[in-house]
Design a protein around this motif. Structure first.
Motif, PDB file in Angstrom:
ATOM      1  N   THR A  94      31.030  14.809  17.772  1.00 15.35           N
ATOM      2  CA  THR A  94      31.467  16.007  17.060  1.00 15.35           C
ATOM      3  C   THR A  94      31.472  17.213  17.990  1.00 15.35           C
ATOM      4  O   THR A  94      32.403  18.030  17.974  1.00 15.35           O
ATOM      5  N   PHE A  95      30.430  17.315  18.818  1.00 16.84           N
ATOM      6  CA  PHE A  95      30.358  18.416  19.787  1.00 16.84           C
ATOM      7  C   PHE A  95      31.578  18.405  20.695  1.00 16.84           C
ATOM      8  O   PHE A  95      32.171  19.457  20.976  1.00 16.84           O
ATOM      9  N   SER A  96      31.985  17.220  21.129  1.00 18.40           N
ATOM     10  CA  SER A  96      33.133  17.115  22.025  1.00 18.40           C
ATOM     11  C   SER A  96      34.416  17.597  21.355  1.00 18.40           C
ATOM     12  O   SER A  96      35.220  18.306  21.970  1.00 18.40           O
ATOM     13  N   VAL A  97      34.627  17.218  20.096  1.00 16.08           N
ATOM     14  CA  VAL A  97      35.811  17.694  19.370  1.00 16.08           C
ATOM     15  C   VAL A  97      35.799  19.219  19.285  1.00 16.08           C
ATOM     16  O   VAL A  97      36.821  19.881  19.519  1.00 16.08           O
ATOM     17  N   LEU A  98      34.644  19.795  19.002  1.00 13.13           N
ATOM     18  CA  LEU A  98      34.540  21.244  18.877  1.00 13.13           C
ATOM     19  C   LEU A  98      34.788  21.944  20.215  1.00 13.13           C
ATOM     20  O   LEU A  98      35.408  23.013  20.262  1.00 13.13           O
ATOM     21  N   LYS A  99      34.329  21.333  21.314  1.00 11.63           N
ATOM     22  CA  LYS A  99      34.595  21.916  22.636  1.00 11.63           C
ATOM     23  C   LYS A  99      36.081  21.837  22.976  1.00 11.63           C
ATOM     24  O   LYS A  99      36.637  22.751  23.607  1.00 11.63           O
ATOM     25  N   GLN A 100      36.738  20.767  22.544  1.00 12.65           N
ATOM     26  CA  GLN A 100      38.170  20.661  22.793  1.00 12.65           C
ATOM     27  C   GLN A 100      38.950  21.669  21.944  1.00 12.65           C
ATOM     28  O   GLN A 100      39.973  22.208  22.396  1.00 12.65           O
ATOM     29  N   ILE A 101      38.484  21.928  20.739  1.00 12.08           N
ATOM     30  CA  ILE A 101      39.104  22.976  19.924  1.00 12.08           C
ATOM     31  C   ILE A 101      38.957  24.324  20.622  1.00 12.08           C
ATOM     32  O   ILE A 101      39.902  25.123  20.673  1.00 12.08           O
ATOM     33  N   GLU A 102      37.789  24.587  21.173  1.00  8.44           N
ATOM     34  CA  GLU A 102      37.581  25.829  21.925  1.00  8.44           C
ATOM     35  C   GLU A 102      38.550  25.924  23.107  1.00  8.44           C
ATOM     36  O   GLU A 102      39.129  26.985  23.374  1.00  8.44           O
ATOM     37  N   LYS A 103      38.710  24.816  23.827  1.00  7.28           N
ATOM     38  CA  LYS A 103      39.593  24.822  24.990  1.00  7.28           C
ATOM     39  C   LYS A 103      41.042  25.020  24.569  1.00  7.28           C
ATOM     40  O   LYS A 103      41.811  25.709  25.260  1.00  7.28           O
ATOM     41  N   CYS A 104      41.426  24.439  23.433  1.00  7.08           N
ATOM     42  CA  CYS A 104      42.775  24.688  22.912  1.00  7.08           C
ATOM     43  C   CYS A 104      42.997  26.173  22.676  1.00  7.08           C
ATOM     44  O   CYS A 104      44.067  26.718  23.003  1.00  7.08           O
ATOM     45  N   ALA A 105      41.998  26.831  22.115  1.00  7.68           N
ATOM     46  CA  ALA A 105      42.110  28.276  21.876  1.00  7.68           C
ATOM     47  C   ALA A 105      42.215  29.032  23.200  1.00  7.68           C
ATOM     48  O   ALA A 105      43.019  29.958  23.343  1.00  7.68           O
ATOM     49  N   ASP A 106      41.418  28.619  24.198  1.00  9.38           N
ATOM     50  CA  ASP A 106      41.463  29.266  25.514  1.00  9.38           C
ATOM     51  C   ASP A 106      42.839  29.115  26.155  1.00  9.38           C
ATOM     52  O   ASP A 106      43.331  30.030  26.834  1.00  9.38           O
ATOM     53  N   TRP A 107      43.440  27.934  25.962  1.00  4.58           N
ATOM     54  CA  TRP A 107      44.737  27.638  26.574  1.00  4.58           C
ATOM     55  C   TRP A 107      45.909  28.027  25.673  1.00  4.58           C
ATOM     56  O   TRP A 107      47.055  27.749  25.992  1.00  4.58           O
TER      57      TRP A 107
END
Length: 236
Positions: A183-196
């Motif tokens: 779950t943490f990994s999915v949330l970090k990828q969501i964060e990275k999507c926002a960054d990008w």
């Protein structure tokens, strides 16, 4: 099928997601590396990546596999997810890099597969197999690496298009399972999507009857591809 792809395999095999079920997932190989917009279109149509190949379910009457994605703009983490992210950030160092193939990554992959009961054929994955599955790619691919006190404890492979990120595979040290690294990994990828400045995170297939696949529906709101149409699902 796209004109710049070649079908390399199209047989009926045992379903990897549901027991006592047969599946058809034709493998297609792009003749050139996919551009960002080309990759976006493949994801929109429900494709997944396996090494340099793309596939999409074509299983006749069975419609159990539903591609699922998260709209970055609309996603709202629940209380548990917010706690998981905060706790994970305190425990793990996240590194985004090109995919790495070494003994540490392969050992972690095999340990996760064995302990999760995912290695049905009892065959140890070699470095070559690992590379062919995750690192040898037909698009832009990244690795999210998670470290605890200098030790690699989790890896998530993701592909990037012009407007989306696609989570390909995640594995981790089950000794850290209480911290919910998946779950943490999915949330970090969501964060990275926002960054990008990306619009969507694709999570692969949602399969209601598969315990390893149905957790994906816990991210709300989300969209699932059903009968050729992306439909939004909100928490009741």
């Amino acid at each position: 099928m796209q004109s710049n792809e070649i079908i390399v395999y199209d047989n009926v095999d045992e379903c990897p997601y549901l027991p006592k079920t047969m599946a058809r997932m034709p493998l297609r190989r792009p003749t050139k590396k996919l551009t960002g917009p080309q990759f976006d279109q493949r994801m929109f149509e429900g494709d997944r990546r396996y090494g340099r190949f793309l596939y999409r379910t074509a299983c006749g009457d069975c419609q159990a596999c539903e591609p699922i994605r998260i709209s970055i703009r609309d996603f709202k983490p629940n209380k548990t997810q917010r706690r998981t992210l905060t706790r994970g950030n305190a425990q793990f160092l996240t590194v985004v890099q090109t995919p790495v193939v070494d003994s540490e990554h392969v050992a972690l992959y095999n340990d996760h597969s064995d302990r999760k009961g995912l290695n049905s054929h009892s065959k140890t994955t070699s470095a070559y197999d690992y590379k062919m599955f995750l690192a040898d790619t037909c698009c832009d691919t990244f690795e999210f690496s998670y470290y605890h006190e200098g030790k690699l404890i989790g890896v998530s492979i993701a592909d990037r298009g012009s407007t989306c990120l696609s989570a390909v595979y995640c594995f981790y040290d089950l000794d850290f399972a209480k911290l919910s690294p998946g779950t943490f990994s999915v949330l970090k990828q969501i964060e990275k999507c926002a960054d990008w400045n990306l619009e969507f995170l694709y999570l692969g297939y949602y399969v209601a009857e598969n315990a390893h696949m149905n957790y994906k529906a816990s991210f709300y709101p989300h969209q699932r591809l059903i009968d050729g149409e992306w439909r939004e699902f909100k928490k009741n």
